[in-house]
Design an enzyme around this catalytic site. Sequence first.
Site, PDB file in Angstrom:
ATOM      1  N   ASP A  27      -2.176   0.965   2.496  1.00 15.22           N
ATOM      2  CA  ASP A  27      -1.327   2.138   2.756  1.00 15.22           C
ATOM      3  C   ASP A  27      -2.162   3.354   3.146  1.00 15.22           C
ATOM      4  OD1 ASP A  27       1.053   3.508   2.980  1.00 15.22           O
ATOM      5  OD2 ASP A  27       1.224   3.935   0.836  1.00 15.22           O
ATOM      6  N   ASN A  75      10.070  -1.666   5.978  1.00 16.47           N
ATOM      7  CA  ASN A  75       9.373  -1.033   7.105  1.00 16.47           C
ATOM      8  C   ASN A  75      10.162  -1.100   8.418  1.00 16.47           C
ATOM      9  OD1 ASN A  75       6.067  -1.953   5.866  1.00 16.47           O
ATOM     10  ND2 ASN A  75       7.125   0.006   5.701  1.00 16.47           N
TER      11      ASN A  75
END
Length: 247
Positions: A27, A75
């Site tokens: 991330d 996502n």
Amino acid sequence: MSNTQAKKLKNEIDFDNIPEHVAIIMDGNGRWAKKRFLPRAAGHQEGMKRVVDIVEAAEKLNIKYLSLYAFSTENWKRPKEEINGLMKLLVKYIEMELERLNKNNIKIQTMGNLSKLPKIPRQEVERAVKLTENNTKMILNIGLNYGGKNEIVRAVKNILEDIKMGNISEEDINTETFSNYLYTKGLPEPDLLIRPSGEQRLSNFMLYQMAYTEFWFSDVLWPDFKEEDLCRAIIDYQKRNRRFGGI
Ligand code: IPE
Ligand code: IPE
Ligand code: MG
């Protein structure tokens, strides 16, 4: 190892106590790019290079299973353009690395519903999985359109189907057999979860499998994540006392 600091850290690692299964939530690509006034895509591109580096570092450390969260079921909420860019990077990664991974005896497998991926990335992933299916040095397990909640619901549905078909009976269902219905069938549960970028949450990653996983967080953004950060995580992990509910 590129620098002396990294070498020094590697000396601190107890090679008899390497976490067998390491999971990483990769991330911070977007924030890395934003800091540099670059488009988010540039962050993803740099993040992909770290996948190359960290997989290689994991091989050298004799990690047996490496699970990487590449694309979550959530996502898809991102702009189409960003999603397409991520899918292209997935294809690029396979084109760049597949030969080397196969030569190094690494088995690629995935978790998540691949049928929702666009055709080219899906076919490339299937090619990589097929080519490396008999490799044994390390399993590189990639989360693609993966979500932990979705994985559990899918398992329940498949169990119901197997009961209906008479393949198993209700009495056969326990935590062991349940695991066999997860994407990670046959893999041990993660020993260590690494999440860079400063966020301290699971974001729907391996919910069932992480009941006793050790968590390690870092503020480093994924595109800045280095072999030495992986070493730091392992050194920290080796200081922990895992009790699994015992004393
Ligand atoms: C991780 O970086 C990559 C994926 C989720 C695919 P992000 O894109 O989430 O980066 P941030 O969190 O916005 O910085
Ligand atoms: C988790 O990161 C998913 C991946 C790294 C693939 P996100 O950036 O999607 O997670 P949130 O939205 O910050 O929880
Ligand atoms: Mg993020």
